[in-house]
Scaffold this motif. Structure first.
Motif: not given
Length: 623
Positions: A206-210, A239-246
């Motif tokens: 999941t880390q590599q995919e994220s 907001r979108d970046f914060e979501r995928i970065n989280e």
């Protein structure tokens, strides 16, 4: 230990890592073998210093304490020999570390080279289904994770395995009862490693995919920054970046949290074993266990040496435990790297090639059946769908003559660009429901029989989206034909009306462009793309909304140059601005993948059909 480690890595990961190992051995076999030899020597020399502790205590220190005038010469000789052995170990350790740096960096270089070369052979359909950021993440993060596991984990794991085998053998020789205690602790450490490794495996994937998702989003936002600012989309983008970065933070935190647990758990189990061995060893030495025969008793030197051997036995297990997380992370990266390398390349079975303006049939080493390239492109009952489940072109029939100008008009999704993609063989025609996929003929030759490189060299295309490379203006124009002279490039620029603005640049034709020509206007970039097509001087010209980003005044200047380019060439034009296609020999009106009208401008106006509606201003029918 080996069985538990094997259980931690499932079959697919083991095959992936085995493939990576074979790749390393293919190019660096002798270096890797030298590394393994150096590691073995280094491990044995380290063990020698541990075993010398027993000799030092039992054969030197204890006897010397029992005589009035001790003689130290024999002790000094033994220490000197030990020093030579340790020096050999240091040299071997330095050698294999340096070699592994060379092997890992060289493998990284080769992998990226293979990735890029293979990427250049992939069909456009692959890039349509994979984001640029995801592919960039494969080049950077995934390849770098492989470099790390080669440079560190490979040597560390082999070193640990050698140390475990040699140390275990020495422990059995020294004391079987104490060895049983060490085995018990090793089993506990292996179980904990297996459980924690299995737990963390999914998090590393999941880390590599994220991480790939974050890279893809950043790349998308950078290329679309003008759109973001135009529509005041900054806050939503944040907001979108914060979501995928989280999501990346959460998956990375979970993966590394488990990785951080492994070492402390195994370290404390190792300390527990140290205490147990000290207690059991003391009890055996003092004869406290009735089942221990006198010939199994152990000396003080043996106990001290065994305690050090136990450290040498449990530490490699901890090191392997620590490296398992790196190996799991690398296995995910290796899967993504090999997935790209295993993607099917663009198939090219063509036997006709372009030689000196002629089509030549290549039959093995022989060439025959020459005939001139005229630019006659015909569609015969062509059906096509990007995916089998959805057909987008239906029974397309187009008959052209060399030198004609054919224009495609219609709304968005009508199939105009799809037809152009088929002419270039960016995609190949597919079978219809009746099983007949139709044919596209180029000078009477099915384009599937023409080698793609020759087919595309016989055409120039100006795409709706212009892309300029980091190079001079002159080199960007020369991209259309790499052997074009400077004067031919300048002449092409003058032909399309680009010479005027180029000469106003700081260094004229030698001005360096970067950032996709960000220091030029959209219209100027489009002019350079048209000049690039002009310098290629092909028999067929394709203009996909070539003047869509040019103002009306500039379009009039460009149109004169375009007319010069199109003279004597078969030209396919896609344009929503119908004023640019009035002089076309054929105007083909498309609607949902079907040709509904075709003819000249005047003929179509007389029909008072869809083209008439489009031309007279009913813009609701126009995308």
């Amino acid at each position: 230990m080996g069985e538990n480690l094997s259980a931690t890595l499932d079959a697919s990961k083991k095959s992936t890592l085995l493939r990576l190992f074979r790749l390393v051995m293919k190019h660096y076999r002798w270096m890797v073998l030298t590394v393994f030899v150096c590691i073995a020597v280094s491990s044995v020399t380290s063990l020698a210093s541990t075993l010398f502790t027993r000799t030092l205590i039992d054969d030197y220190i204890v006897p010397l304490t029992q005589v009035a005038n001790p003689e130290y010469s024999s002790l000094l000789q033994a220490l000197f020999k030990l020093g030579l052995i340790l020096l050999l170990g240091v040299i071997c350790s330095y050698t294999y570390n340096r070699l592994m740096i060379y092997v890992s960096q060289g493998t990284q270089l080769r992998l990226r080279k293979q990735l890029f070369e293979h990427m250049e052979r992939l069909p456009l359909s692959y890039f349509d289904s994979h984001s640029h950021g995801e592919m960039m993440s494969t080049y950077t993060n995934d390849v770098d994770s492989l470099r790390q596991v080669i440079s560190t984990s490979m040597a560390q794991v082999f070193n640990s395995l050698i140390t475990i085998v040699v140390t275990f053998t020495s422990m059995v020789v020294l004391s079987v009862p104490l060895t049983l205690v060490s085995i018990f602790i090793a089993i506990l450490m292996s179980i904990s490693t297996t459980k924690l490794g299995t737990w963390s495996r999914g998090y590393f994937r999941t880390q590599q995919e994220s991480l790939a998702a974050v890279n893809g989003f950043i790349e998308e936002m950078m290329t679309g920054q003008k759109v973001v600012k135009t529509f005041c989309h900054e806050e939503q983008a944040i907001r979108d970046f914060e979501r995928i970065n989280e999501q990346l933070r959460s998956s990375a935190c979970n993966a590394n949290k488990i990785a951080s647990i492994v070492m402390p758990v195994n370290g404390n189990l190792g300390n527990l074993g140290y205490v147990l061995i000290a207690v059991v060893g003391a009890a055996v030495a003092l004869g406290q266990f009735s089942f221990v025969n006198s010939h199994l008793s152990i000396s003080l030197g043996t106990i001290v040496a065994f305690l050090q051997l136990n450290k040498s036995f449990t530490q490699p297990i901890s090191h392997v435990s620590q490296q398992i997380n790196s190996v799991l992370n690398a296995s995910v990266g290796a899967e993504r790297v090999f997935r790209l390398l295993d993607a099917d390349p663009e198939v090219d079975e063509g036997s006709w090639v372009m030689v000196d303006g002629c089509w030549v049939l290549k039959d093995g080493e022989n060439s025959n059946s020459h005939h001139p390239i005229q630019g006659d492109v015909d569609f015969q009952h062509v059906d096509f769908g990007y995916v089998p489940e959805k057909q987008v072109l239906f029974d397309i029939n187009i008959n052209t003559s060399p030198g004609q100008k054919i224009a495609f008009v219609g709304g968005t999704g009508a199939g105009k660009t799809t037809i152009i993609n088929l002419i270039n063989r960016f995609y190949d025609v597919t079978a219809s429901n009746q099983g007949d996929k139709g044919h596209i003929l180029y000078d009477g030759i099915p384009i599937n029989d023409i080698r793609k490189e020759s087919l595309r060299r016989s055409m120039s295309i100006v795409l709706q989206e212009t892309h300029l490379f980091t190079a001079t203006v002159l080199d960007n124009i020369r991209y259309g034909r790499l052997d074009a002279t400077d004067e031919e490039c300048r002449e092409a620029a003058r032909l399309v009306g680009a010479d005027d603005f180029i000469l106003r640049l700081a260094k004229g034709y030698d001005t360096m462009l970067s950032g996709d020509g960000g220091n030029l206007s959209q219209g100027e970039r489009q002019l350079l793309a048209i000049a690039r097509a002009a310098v290629a001087n092909p028999p067929v010209l394709i203009l996909d909304e070539a003047t869509s980003s040019i103002d009306t005044h500039t379009e009039q200047l460009v149109q004169r140059g375009m007319d010069s380019i199109m003279r004597g060439r078969t030209t396919f034009v896609i344009a929503h601005r119908l004023s640019t296609v009035r002089n076309a020999d054929q105007i083909i009106v498309l609607d949902h993948g079907r040709i509904i009208e075709h003819g000249s401008h005047d003929e179509l106006l007389r029909q008072r059909g869809k083209y008439y509606q489009l031309y007279t201003g009913d813009t609701s029918l126009l995308a």
